[in-house]
Scaffold this motif. Structure first.
Motif, mmCIF file in Angstrom:
data_model
loop_
_atom_site.group_PDB
_atom_site.id
_atom_site.type_symbol
_atom_site.label_atom_id
_atom_site.label_comp_id
_atom_site.label_asym_id
_atom_site.label_seq_id
_atom_site.Cartn_x
_atom_site.Cartn_y
_atom_site.Cartn_z
ATOM 1 N N CYS A 146 58.173 52.314 64.153
ATOM 2 C CA CYS A 146 58.194 50.827 64.114
ATOM 3 C C CYS A 146 59.453 50.183 64.855
ATOM 4 O O CYS A 146 60.307 51.015 65.383
ATOM 5 N N ASN A 147 59.548 48.958 64.682
ATOM 6 C CA ASN A 147 60.777 48.098 65.370
ATOM 7 C C ASN A 147 62.063 48.553 64.805
ATOM 8 O O ASN A 147 61.828 48.786 63.484
ATOM 9 N N PHE A 148 63.117 48.263 65.322
ATOM 10 C CA PHE A 148 64.176 48.304 64.489
ATOM 11 C C PHE A 148 65.468 47.222 65.226
ATOM 12 O O PHE A 148 65.411 46.937 66.232
ATOM 13 N N GLN A 149 66.088 46.913 64.087
ATOM 14 C CA GLN A 149 67.090 45.908 64.520
ATOM 15 C C GLN A 149 68.234 45.866 63.496
ATOM 16 O O GLN A 149 67.919 45.824 62.087
ATOM 17 N N GLU A 150 69.474 45.916 63.884
ATOM 18 C CA GLU A 150 70.531 45.844 62.973
ATOM 19 C C GLU A 150 70.880 44.147 62.858
ATOM 20 O O GLU A 150 70.783 43.450 64.146
ATOM 21 N N VAL A 151 71.010 43.647 61.775
ATOM 22 C CA VAL A 151 71.639 42.196 61.564
ATOM 23 C C VAL A 151 72.658 42.018 60.774
ATOM 24 O O VAL A 151 73.064 42.751 60.014
ATOM 25 N N SER A 152 72.954 40.666 60.585
ATOM 26 C CA SER A 152 73.695 40.220 59.817
ATOM 27 C C SER A 152 73.473 38.963 59.065
ATOM 28 O O SER A 152 73.567 37.862 59.669
ATOM 29 N N ALA A 153 72.812 38.904 58.140
ATOM 30 C CA ALA A 153 71.907 37.666 57.329
ATOM 31 C C ALA A 153 73.273 36.684 57.306
ATOM 32 O O ALA A 153 72.959 35.461 57.300
ATOM 33 N N ALA A 154 74.449 37.065 56.895
ATOM 34 C CA ALA A 154 75.344 36.204 56.548
ATOM 35 C C ALA A 154 75.989 35.531 57.696
ATOM 36 O O ALA A 154 76.625 34.417 57.777
ATOM 37 N N GLU A 155 75.798 36.024 58.901
ATOM 38 C CA GLU A 155 76.749 35.592 60.250
ATOM 39 C C GLU A 155 75.752 35.044 61.096
ATOM 40 O O GLU A 155 76.039 34.332 61.947
ATOM 41 N N SER A 156 74.482 35.786 61.320
ATOM 42 C CA SER A 156 73.677 35.178 62.388
ATOM 43 C C SER A 156 72.187 35.030 62.250
ATOM 44 O O SER A 156 71.579 35.650 61.458
ATOM 45 N N TYR A 157 71.762 34.017 63.016
ATOM 46 C CA TYR A 157 70.297 33.551 62.732
ATOM 47 C C TYR A 157 69.385 34.365 63.724
ATOM 48 O O TYR A 157 68.344 34.800 63.630
ATOM 49 N N GLN A 158 69.985 34.277 65.120
ATOM 50 C CA GLN A 158 68.954 34.559 66.107
ATOM 51 C C GLN A 158 68.410 36.017 66.051
ATOM 52 O O GLN A 158 67.301 36.001 66.378
ATOM 53 N N ASP A 159 68.875 37.010 65.837
ATOM 54 C CA ASP A 159 68.683 38.207 65.862
ATOM 55 C C ASP A 159 67.399 38.495 64.767
ATOM 56 O O ASP A 159 66.563 39.249 64.877
ATOM 57 N N ILE A 160 67.687 37.690 63.600
ATOM 58 C CA ILE A 160 66.539 37.682 62.562
ATOM 59 C C ILE A 160 65.580 36.866 63.021
ATOM 60 O O ILE A 160 64.285 37.390 63.068
ATOM 61 N N ALA A 161 65.638 35.542 63.746
ATOM 62 C CA ALA A 161 64.397 35.017 64.017
ATOM 63 C C ALA A 161 63.790 35.851 65.185
ATOM 64 O O ALA A 161 62.332 35.904 65.174
ATOM 65 N N ASN A 162 64.345 36.539 65.879
ATOM 66 C CA ASN A 162 63.845 37.487 67.234
ATOM 67 C C ASN A 162 62.985 38.594 66.379
ATOM 68 O O ASN A 162 61.666 38.869 66.561
ATOM 69 N N LEU A 163 63.558 39.160 65.338
ATOM 70 C CA LEU A 163 62.963 40.400 64.669
ATOM 71 C C LEU A 163 61.556 40.035 64.236
ATOM 72 O O LEU A 163 60.273 40.507 64.182
ATOM 73 N N PHE A 164 61.613 38.703 63.230
ATOM 74 C CA PHE A 164 60.162 38.074 62.670
ATOM 75 C C PHE A 164 59.310 37.868 63.737
ATOM 76 O O PHE A 164 57.967 38.186 63.804
ATOM 77 N N THR A 165 59.877 37.202 64.817
ATOM 78 C CA THR A 165 58.868 36.595 65.871
ATOM 79 C C THR A 165 58.040 37.939 66.600
ATOM 80 O O THR A 165 56.744 38.061 66.560
#
Ligand SMILES: Nc1nc2c(ncn2[C@@H]2O[C@H](COP(=O)(O)OP(=O)(O)OP(=O)(O)O)[C@@H](O)[C@H]2O)c(=O)[nH]1
Length: 205
Positions: A146-165
């Motif tokens: 599966c895909n993998f990504q570390e993120v911080s919901a508290a601090e950043s939007y872009q990584d989260i947008a990329n992983l959902f896309t």
């Protein structure tokens, strides 16, 4: 218009709602009600295609709560499995959830390609209290394809947008694969039927 159904799974407090709300609204909201199941809807456009996105955010699942898990596992087209990088127990729970997704899907959809999943290590801003190394997360994702990504919901939007896309793109491919497969096996059984009915007659002419 395509309908895409995703489910978020993970330990209590891993930040599932925070990750999802960040994606849907670009905002971080500190506290969320955690005692109810929530279903979020959003219309999106990805690669020029209009989509109806539904995301199921169930109230927390302990590692023992297989019955709560099975419902979204049957319903969803793709999964986001969230753990907290500063909580090893949530990582172990994520490992169990990935196994349960695999087992349930194998029982129900024999021979299908892997269902799209993204493993997410949240709370990257708490790296001073880190209990799960990034390479452990990446390794677990590789084991489970599966895909993998570390993120911080508290601090950043872009990584989260990329992983959902990326996940939504994989879900669209997966749904197309399933539809093609069904069409192919449908036309194969139709060919068999025609052969059974007319094949014999042709032989006797
Ligand atoms: N520091 C930090 N805190 C976060 C982050 N994401 C979420 N939190 C906090 O972690 C707590 C739990 O977040 P939720 O989003 O409610 O977690 P959940 O997994 O949905 O929890 P349940 O609904 O109980 O299953 C809240 O206090 C959030 O403010 C993050 O990236 N960094």
């Amino acid at each position: 218009m395509n309908d895409i159904k995703l489910a978020l799974l993970g330990s209590q407090g891993a930040g599932k709602s925070a990750v999802l709300v960040r994606f849907l609204t670009r905002r971080f909201i500190g506290e969320y009600a955690s005692n109810t199941n929530s279903l979020y809807h959003k219309r999106l456009s990805i690669d020029g295609r209009q989509l109806n996105l539904e995301v199921f955010d169930p109230c927390s699942q302990g590692s023992e709560a297989r019955c709560i898990l099975e419902e979204p596992v049957d319903w969803a087209d793709g999964f986001v499995v969230v753990y907290n990088i500063s909580d090893r127990t949530s990582f172990i729970n994520a490992k169990n959830i990935l196994r349960q997704i695999r087992e349930t899907r194998m029982e129900n959809c024999k021979g299908e390609m892997d269902v799209p999943v993204c493993l997410v290590g949240n709370k990257q801003d708490l790296c001073h209290a880190r209990q799960v190394r990034e390479d452990e997360g990446r390794g677990l994702a590789q084991e489970n394809r599966c895909n993998f990504q570390e993120v911080s919901a508290a601090e950043s939007y872009q990584d989260i947008a990329n992983l959902f896309t990326q996940l939504i793109r994989r879900v669209m491919e997966h749904l197309k694969y399933r539809a093609d497969r069904r069409r192919y096996s449908g036309s194969k059984s139709m060919a068999k039927l025609i052969n059974n009915v007319f094949g014999k007659r042709r032989k006797s002419v």
